[in-house]
Write an enzyme that holds these catalytic residues in place. Sequence first.
Site, PDB file in Angstrom:
ATOM      1  N   ASN A   2      24.648  45.483  19.421  1.00  0.00           N
ATOM      2  CA  ASN A   2      25.122  46.746  20.362  1.00  0.00           C
ATOM      3  C   ASN A   2      23.832  47.701  20.061  1.00  0.00           C
ATOM      4  O   ASN A   2      23.317  47.829  18.920  1.00  0.00           O
ATOM      5  CB  ASN A   2      26.247  47.329  19.990  1.00  0.00           C
ATOM      6  CG  ASN A   2      26.687  48.575  20.771  1.00  0.00           C
ATOM      7  OD1 ASN A   2      26.863  48.608  21.765  1.00  0.00           O
ATOM      8  ND2 ASN A   2      26.634  49.751  20.009  1.00  0.00           N
ATOM      9  N   TYR A   6      23.667  57.818  20.293  1.00  0.00           N
ATOM     10  CA  TYR A   6      24.494  58.682  19.401  1.00  0.00           C
ATOM     11  C   TYR A   6      23.719  59.866  18.826  1.00  0.00           C
ATOM     12  O   TYR A   6      22.795  59.494  18.340  1.00  0.00           O
ATOM     13  CB  TYR A   6      25.349  57.966  18.673  1.00  0.00           C
ATOM     14  CG  TYR A   6      25.791  56.554  19.221  1.00  0.00           C
ATOM     15  CD1 TYR A   6      26.835  56.391  20.210  1.00  0.00           C
ATOM     16  CD2 TYR A   6      25.399  55.515  18.645  1.00  0.00           C
ATOM     17  CE1 TYR A   6      27.426  55.574  20.521  1.00  0.00           C
ATOM     18  CE2 TYR A   6      25.783  54.250  19.090  1.00  0.00           C
ATOM     19  CZ  TYR A   6      26.851  54.175  20.079  1.00  0.00           C
ATOM     20  OH  TYR A   6      27.354  52.799  20.442  1.00  0.00           O
ATOM     21  N   ARG A   7      24.112  61.307  18.890  1.00  0.00           N
ATOM     22  CA  ARG A   7      23.115  62.224  18.281  1.00  0.00           C
ATOM     23  C   ARG A   7      23.527  61.859  16.887  1.00  0.00           C
ATOM     24  O   ARG A   7      24.447  61.387  16.425  1.00  0.00           O
ATOM     25  CB  ARG A   7      23.954  63.665  18.845  1.00  0.00           C
ATOM     26  CG  ARG A   7      25.203  63.961  18.304  1.00  0.00           C
ATOM     27  CD  ARG A   7      25.827  65.145  18.581  1.00  0.00           C
ATOM     28  NE  ARG A   7      26.878  65.603  17.915  1.00  0.00           N
ATOM     29  CZ  ARG A   7      28.038  66.212  18.729  1.00  0.00           C
ATOM     30  NH1 ARG A   7      28.233  66.121  19.825  1.00  0.00           N
ATOM     31  NH2 ARG A   7      29.159  66.486  17.860  1.00  0.00           N
ATOM     32  N   TRP A  65      29.549  58.855  16.158  1.00  0.00           N
ATOM     33  CA  TRP A  65      30.109  57.583  16.713  1.00  0.00           C
ATOM     34  C   TRP A  65      31.576  58.262  17.334  1.00  0.00           C
ATOM     35  O   TRP A  65      32.568  58.157  16.421  1.00  0.00           O
ATOM     36  CB  TRP A  65      30.309  56.307  15.829  1.00  0.00           C
ATOM     37  CG  TRP A  65      29.113  55.640  15.668  1.00  0.00           C
ATOM     38  CD1 TRP A  65      28.316  55.437  16.947  1.00  0.00           C
ATOM     39  CD2 TRP A  65      28.551  54.734  14.579  1.00  0.00           C
ATOM     40  NE1 TRP A  65      27.378  54.588  16.395  1.00  0.00           N
ATOM     41  CE2 TRP A  65      27.441  54.201  14.946  1.00  0.00           C
ATOM     42  CE3 TRP A  65      29.242  54.441  13.379  1.00  0.00           C
ATOM     43  CZ2 TRP A  65      26.792  53.253  14.125  1.00  0.00           C
ATOM     44  CZ3 TRP A  65      28.531  53.749  12.487  1.00  0.00           C
ATOM     45  CH2 TRP A  65      27.315  52.889  12.935  1.00  0.00           C
ATOM     46  N   GLU A 111      22.338  45.167  25.561  1.00  0.00           N
ATOM     47  CA  GLU A 111      21.660  46.164  26.440  1.00  0.00           C
ATOM     48  C   GLU A 111      19.991  45.877  26.600  1.00  0.00           C
ATOM     49  O   GLU A 111      19.560  46.347  27.283  1.00  0.00           O
ATOM     50  CB  GLU A 111      21.700  47.604  25.631  1.00  0.00           C
ATOM     51  CG  GLU A 111      23.300  48.152  25.586  1.00  0.00           C
ATOM     52  CD  GLU A 111      24.086  47.914  24.747  1.00  0.00           C
ATOM     53  OE1 GLU A 111      25.221  48.230  24.739  1.00  0.00           O
ATOM     54  OE2 GLU A 111      23.823  46.765  23.759  1.00  0.00           O
ATOM     55  N   ASP A 114      26.769  71.022  23.567  1.00  0.00           N
ATOM     56  CA  ASP A 114      26.785  69.715  24.162  1.00  0.00           C
ATOM     57  C   ASP A 114      26.717  69.686  25.640  1.00  0.00           C
ATOM     58  O   ASP A 114      26.617  70.627  26.199  1.00  0.00           O
ATOM     59  CB  ASP A 114      28.128  69.068  23.837  1.00  0.00           C
ATOM     60  CG  ASP A 114      27.795  67.466  23.555  1.00  0.00           C
ATOM     61  OD1 ASP A 114      27.031  66.775  24.199  1.00  0.00           O
ATOM     62  OD2 ASP A 114      28.614  66.818  22.640  1.00  0.00           O
TER      63      ASP A 114
END
Length: 502
Positions: A170, A174-175, A188, A231, A280
Amino acid sequence: MAPPSDLRDWIARLERDGELVRIGTEVDARLEVTEIVDRTVKAGGPALLFEHVKGSAHALLINQFGTERRMAMAFDAPSLDAVSERLTDVLELQPPQGLIEKVRGLQKLKSIADSRPQKVRRGPVHDIVLQGDDVDLALLPVQRCWPGDPAPFITLPAVITRDPRNGTRNVGMYRMQVIDRRTTFMHWQIHKDGRADWLATDGRIPVAVALGLDPITAYSASAPLPKHIDELMLAGFLRGEPVELVQGVTVELEVPAHAEIVLEGYIERDEVGTEGPFGDHTGYYTAPEPFPVFHITAMTMRRDAVYPSIVVGKPPQEDAWLGKATERIFLPAIRATVPEIVDYDLPVAGAFHNCCIVSIKKAFPGHAHKVMHAIWGLGMLSLTKAVVVVDSHVDVHDYAQVLFYAGANVDPKRDVVIAEGPLDHLDHAPERQFMGGKLGIDATAKLPEEGARPWPQEIEMSPEIRDLVDRRWAEYGLESVVAAGNGRLGQTLRSLRQLQRR
């Protein structure tokens, strides 16, 4: 010309086409860069390469995806819809009927097979290898984006894990909040595949974080793919050549060979800490929450590595075009599941998950309601808060036109659906986190079976008269007052759309 092979090739193309500005003045990654970028993005300005960031020897690249033109350039395509056509051919692959169809089918299958990542023995990402006490995130110009952020955040990573149960790779975006020289949090969220991999382990999960990829591979990390689809294979398919991987130095994971920087390490199954708040893409700070801790065992990089970043906040920001790329590229996949869908739009101002406008070929009573519930059951679109359904002839990207039909065709008592379901992890509005109300608006023309009175005919000029006026327009002497198709009303509507985008 093929899509960019790596980040340096991409920077060179942006500069060649006048889409990048190098900034030699020293800037501070703490807030100052964000304010510069925020103004630049909202003005439709260029990508920025900050060559002298205070306290770091590495340049910082930002706003590389910040306009529709650059997003299309990243795919070496005339438009984002043209990119989606590449996937349409694959999704519509049918059993061949004749020799020519068989040849074309084999070519498509070969293209898919050739898209799988390719392992190589060495890559430039291992030009410099730092381990143990030599690892120091302070070497990188990691941004602290907004005043309420408690620390710098890595915002454009490709985070690589493997499912402990079946080994499926995967790659997600993600920050990562910096804790100290060798640790960060890993954001996550509850619906993300990386979190599922972490929860599936009974001990320690190896993690690699790639920074500074070619733009297609970087985009692919943000793509909402089903868990069984790699991906990096999608990136190879869209690039037209496979992503090259090298074995990690301290982890049993393969990493992009041409990345600018890779962070290798691990996350323990039960180790969490309080991450956030964070300014955000919702336009609000997300509240502090417990998230896992990432321990870095190695930092590898190219010589003179370039660090990539992105700012999120009140839309529009640069991530708007990553979202629009997903909207366009995945239209064929959505149509494959819900074939009556003609088109859809996820408004940037709605932070994508707040609203979905969809046009359909309406065929039976309740059809719009069927599509609403299909959207609410479809992958990450299941998190959509509001769905507006219009008829096939309506341009879902023309918000003034959509609003006209939402007003003209809707009886709120009959045509508004209130439901309940999962919502985005970051949505602060619902009473309970992760769950809340859904709104559906049926703005289609109504059938008698749906309880409507005889539906009126829409006003529209005949094609013959439109053609006549087009031919004779110069004779009327109105060019100084209003140009054909570009009059004051058109200018007003465009101004309204621009306001909607701000």
